[in-house]
Write an enzyme that holds these catalytic residues in place. Structure first.
Site, PDB file in Angstrom:
ATOM      1  N   LYS A  46      58.036 -25.407  74.998  1.00  0.00           N
ATOM      2  CA  LYS A  46      56.601 -25.427  74.751  1.00  0.00           C
ATOM      3  C   LYS A  46      55.901 -25.801  76.052  1.00  0.00           C
ATOM      4  O   LYS A  46      55.909 -26.957  76.468  1.00  0.00           O
ATOM      5  CB  LYS A  46      56.194 -26.434  73.675  1.00  0.00           C
ATOM      6  CG  LYS A  46      54.710 -26.256  73.256  1.00  0.00           C
ATOM      7  CD  LYS A  46      54.036 -27.543  72.823  1.00  0.00           C
ATOM      8  CE  LYS A  46      53.438 -28.312  73.954  1.00  0.00           C
ATOM      9  NZ  LYS A  46      52.234 -27.672  74.573  1.00  0.00           N
ATOM     10  N   GLU A  99      46.498 -44.809  85.466  1.00  0.00           N
ATOM     11  CA  GLU A  99      46.653 -43.522  86.135  1.00  0.00           C
ATOM     12  C   GLU A  99      45.379 -42.701  85.979  1.00  0.00           C
ATOM     13  O   GLU A  99      44.964 -42.390  84.860  1.00  0.00           O
ATOM     14  CB  GLU A  99      47.851 -42.762  85.559  1.00  0.00           C
ATOM     15  CG  GLU A  99      48.168 -41.489  86.292  1.00  0.00           C
ATOM     16  CD  GLU A  99      49.430 -40.823  85.775  1.00  0.00           C
ATOM     17  OE1 GLU A  99      50.256 -40.389  86.594  1.00  0.00           O
ATOM     18  OE2 GLU A  99      49.592 -40.730  84.543  1.00  0.00           O
TER      19      GLU A  99
END
Length: 478
Positions: free
Chosen positions: A176, A385
């Site tokens: 995927k 992040e």
């Protein structure tokens, strides 16, 4: 969103060696982040499509798992050659989907996947497939069907970094890819089809992570999962995989520190550090986004960083002067702008950049290259992040203080150390708790194991250790 004059339509999935109709007629639009135009359309896959792909992969496994190593090696080499033949096409396609400037896209986004597959011949030789331990023959054999779930920032490289070692190990794969940047995955499927691999060795199901990704992670017919993405999503994948006690390789987030020691060549270290922070518009999990400098050298480091950051010209990925492309989506742009505002609110000093759109770029998901200084390591921009072109410069008072700051993070993916004394640099690098550390600006090595400590994940990709992630160990007592 505007609609481009020509849309690339991929309306079938690749399952069991054939291009097949998806279970539903739902589709996902692919958007060019530089123009905000819809440039492509792919199927929105479903759990039913995953079931079909897993069944095909299971059927293929019995045969592929006992295929001679030389055949698997030759297969990977053949895929590498085909990827190299289509490198110009792939570079342009990924530049359009992702926004990385074309020259970099050709070198990195098209170049690395060919290297990933091409390296397997040598890496297969480095695996200890059998060894005698006392009266036992210890053998390594493929785990089974691998579910590969990949991100959008280095889309084909991250696919290749999972698929190449998995098929080299003798596993079969259900992939995927990211729904944000999926078109390049269809080129790889075309190559598998062209080479005539056994049906079911490689299967492609596009769709959303919450649907197709979760169906793969939870599927009882999947024997192992390899996931790259955010730490939050990695936790979810691990939870689902635990229900059937399958191993999971996770390559997750990072907030990597670049320690510039007091004897380092400051101009070279800061220049390299800014480039390592801004690569792919900062959308790199191993980006060196925390620059640690001696407190007395902070003003000089700021001046250098500002000049280098301002040389990263934002613009059209196909423009020759462009050094910084757009972020991948409007969602990502707003996320990064929010972090820039948060940095200002928490008292970091803005050296250059900001949350305004770059001048002359009213369309596209662009963010100014941004540098903060006087950042404290407890600030949000130093702990979370950001995944955009935002650098935090953090002053420190001693070598031990720098190491403490570098390790004061929930992440542990990468890092850097600069020193005029290579032995000192290596000594400090050994004390940094991360999966990789660059010493004095060393280049990324695509043959070295890649992965992290702490919440940056577990397991390793690239090199021979990547193959071992897809092998189980069996002892034959004799």
């Amino acid at each position: 969103m505007a609609i481009a004059e020509k849309i690339l339509v991929r309306d079938k999935l690749y399952i069991g060696g054939e291009w097949v109709e998806p279970a539903t007629d739902k589709t996902i639009h692919v958007v060019n982040p530089a123009t905000e135009e819809v440039i492509g359309r792919v199927p929105e896959g479903s759990p039913a499509d995953v079931d079909r792909a897993v069944a095909a992969a299971r059927d293929a496994f019995d045969t592929w798992s006992v295929t001679p190593l030389q055949v698997r090696s030759d297969t990977c080499a053949g895929i590498a050659a085909k990827l190299a033949e289509r490198s110009d096409e792939l570079a342009a396609l990924i530049a359009s989907e992702l926004g990385m400037p074309l020259a970099l896209s050709k070198m990195i986004q098209a170049g690395l996947p060919a290297m990933d597959f091409g390296s397997m011949a040598q890496q297969i030789e480095n695996v200890v497939w059998e060894e005698q331990v006392g009266n036992s023959l210890v053998v390594r054999e493929p785990l089974g069907v691998v579910g590969a779930i990949t991100p959008w920032n280095y889309p084909l490289h991250q696919i290749a970094a999972k698929v190449a070692p998995a098929i080299a190990a003798g596993c079969t794969v259900v992939l995927k890819p990211s729904e944000v940047v999926p078109l390049n995955a269809f080129v790889l499927a075309e190559i598998f089809d062209e080479l005539g691999l056994p049906p079911g060795v490689f299967n492609l199901v596009t769709g959303y992570g919450q649907v197709v990704g979760e169906a793969i992670a939870a599927h009882p017919g999947i024997d192992a999962v390899s996931f790259t993405g955010s730490t939050r999503a990695g936790k979810r994948v691990s939870e689902l995989a635990a229900q059937t006690v399958k191993p999971v390789t996770c390559e997750l987030g990072g907030k990597s520190a670049n320690v510039i020691l007091d004897d380092a060549p400051l101009q070279a270290a800061v220049t390299d550090g800014v480039a390592k922070a801004f690569l792919n518009s900062g959308q790199t999990c191993s980006a060196l986004t925390r620059m640690l400098v001696p407190r007395d050298k902070l003003p000089e480091a700021e001046q250098i960083a500002a000049a280098v950051a301002e040389s990263f010209t934002p613009g059209d990925p196909f423009g020759e002067a462009t050094r910084l492309g757009p972020l991948v989506s409007d969602v990502q742009r707003e996320r990064v702008r929010g972090y820039i505002r948060k940095g200002v609110e928490e008292g970091a000093r803005l050296v250059t950049g900001g949350d305004e759109a770059p001048e002359g770029l009213e369309h596209g998901f662009y963010v100014r290259p941004t540098v903060f200084s006087d950042v404290r390591n407890e600030m949000t921009i130093a702990q979370e992040e950001i995944f955009g072109p935002v650098l935090s410069i953090i002053p420190y008072d001693s070598e031990d203080d720098a190491i403490r700051i570098a390790n004061d993070s929930v992440y542990g993916l990468a890092g850097g150390v600069w020193s005029g004394d290579p032995e000192r640099a290596e000594r400090v690098a050994r004390r940094i708790r991360t999966g990789q550390v660059e010493i004095n600006g060393a280049a990324f090595n695509p043959l070295a194991p890649f992965g992290g400590f702490k919440q940056s994940g577990h397991g390793r990709e690239l090199g021979y250790l990547a193959i071992e992630e897809y092998l189980g160990v069996k002892a034959l007592q004799r």
